[in-house]
Scaffold this active site. Sequence first.
Site, PDB file in Angstrom:
ATOM      1  N   GLY A  87       0.849  -1.187   0.000  1.00  0.00           N
ATOM      2  CA  GLY A  87       0.000   0.000   0.000  1.00  0.00           C
ATOM      3  C   GLY A  87       0.882   1.233   0.000  1.00  0.00           C
ATOM      4  N   HIS A 117       8.344  -7.942  -3.369  1.00  0.00           N
ATOM      5  CA  HIS A 117       7.084  -8.334  -4.010  1.00  0.00           C
ATOM      6  C   HIS A 117       7.218  -9.662  -4.761  1.00  0.00           C
ATOM      7  CE1 HIS A 117       4.750  -4.635  -3.326  1.00  0.00           C
ATOM      8  NE2 HIS A 117       5.943  -4.077  -3.269  1.00  0.00           N
ATOM      9  N   LYS A 135      -9.891 -11.042 -16.401  1.00  0.00           N
ATOM     10  CA  LYS A 135     -10.008 -11.043 -17.864  1.00  0.00           C
ATOM     11  C   LYS A 135      -9.361 -12.280 -18.507  1.00  0.00           C
ATOM     12  CE  LYS A 135     -11.342  -8.642 -21.469  1.00  0.00           C
ATOM     13  NZ  LYS A 135     -12.573  -7.866 -21.572  1.00  0.00           N
ATOM     14  N   TYR A 161       3.877  -3.252   2.516  1.00  0.00           N
ATOM     15  CA  TYR A 161       3.139  -2.588   3.601  1.00  0.00           C
ATOM     16  C   TYR A 161       2.549  -3.634   4.545  1.00  0.00           C
ATOM     17  CZ  TYR A 161      -0.268   0.408   5.959  1.00  0.00           C
ATOM     18  OH  TYR A 161      -0.992   1.084   6.911  1.00  0.00           O
TER      19      TYR A 161
END
Length: 511
Positions: A55, A169, A367, A83
């Site tokens: 975040g 990440h 998608k 975060y």
Amino acid sequence: MKQESILILDFGGQYSQLIARRVRDDHVYCTILPWHTPLEKIRDAHVQGIILTGGPNSVYAEHAPCCDAELLSLGIPVLGICYGAQLMTVLSGGTVIRSQQPEYGSVPIHLNKESRLFSGLPEDTICWMSHTDQIQSLPAGFQVTAQTQNCPIAAMENSRRNLFALQFHPEVLHTREGKTILHHFLYAICGCSGTWKMDTFVQQSIDKIRSQIRSGRVLCALSGGVDSSVAAAMVHQAVGDQLTCIFVDHGFLRKGEGDAVEQLFRDKFDMNLVRVNAQKRFLDAISGISDSETKRKRIGELFIRIFEEEAGRIGSVDYLVQGTIYPDVVESGSGDAAVIKSHHNVAGLPEKINFRAIIEPLRDLFKDEVRQAGIELGLPRQMVWRQPFPGPGLAIRIMGDVTEEKLRIISEADAIFRDEIDKAGLAQDINQYFAVLTGVRSVGVMGDERTYDHVIALRGVTTTDFMTADWARIPYDTLAGISERIINEVRHVNRIVYDITTKPPATIEWE
Ligand code: XMP
């Protein structure tokens, strides 16, 4: 039996949906909920594991998003990312500080191979960092499990309580072992078995739709786009003739597209399809209008009106199919992420049709999962993988007012562009490409004659999310071939330019 599932608690990070897609790609179902979701709701969801996302805030900032510390004591494994890792630290009694040297981008990292998250991985690898704060001191019961040169606590864990924190990440492809790290969390730590498979989902959805609709009548607005086509195909497999699709052809589709939609759904799928050829009405509705937003609005309104008229002819219906997909659900629900809506559907909800309920068969899918579902349902590859096309179609690719003549020019030029890109084998590499009628006329010379004719711009972009984009590096020879064909084959065009602007500052469409 309840489907195994992971909960992603969203703290407003730009990668939250990417985390969810990685988890689903690894065959584990997951949902995204906003950070302020009440603890009881989380407890009652009976998930296998929880991921706290990144975040933009600092955990110590006023009004920084937070969650109940109890979340870490539910006995459910938790993985905090960026975060989320810092929040886990503070909630467990550790501290976070502003980094002396913030890290951004690919960074070498040393992993402790004793950690179950890193089992079997090389000790030295590369991770993707994007942080200005970092963990300063460990909470009681936690151990450091990775470090980088500038970040001594790049990962930590309390293995006994199944709490794991990563400053980097794992969902970003630049983190070389990210996929395996997430896989270990899902399978070795949360005990998932990988039940999320598209063929099963499609079959279960068809069964569910069938038992919901029973003998009711269903109506669907078919645009020929991926979402409405897959939704229609799924409902059709469930209830066959009880479904009627209305395809309003506004005349702003690409060359040959209206017929292709009709052929696929009426002939191949044997669907009840009503095609409304409303080209003239649409052209009249925007006649003389130059402002793009007014064009969009008028087209959208007329679309709904015609859909309602046709529905009225069909008689009473019980259900309406909508092609809502999961990112729409998340974006409208989370409330605080900096979301830029990248598309504006043509149709809102019709008001003059009475129906009992809306059916949204794709509400749980991203998608790329919608495309996989389309393949499972037997839709052709080129339709499922087609590039996005705006609802108002070619009307917003003609700068200024739209006339029949301009529509002819742009649809022919666009068809040549697409044909040449196909022939050059570039269709998969360019995410969206089209021709624009610029509204500019320029001087030219053809034979001995001076001409004063239209300028066509070609636009091709590469992008992953359509919110930012780069211009596609189409080879010069391909561009030369396209230019030559358009000039030779499309009357009243005497100049072709190629758009070399990124988004931002330009948008993908010209209007
Ligand atoms: P922009 O031009 O905003 O486009 O960079 C981002 C994506 O959205 C599509 N787009 C639209 N889609 N109705 C739609 O259904 C519209 O009015 C519209 N305007 C832009 C555009 O094609 C691109 O994929």
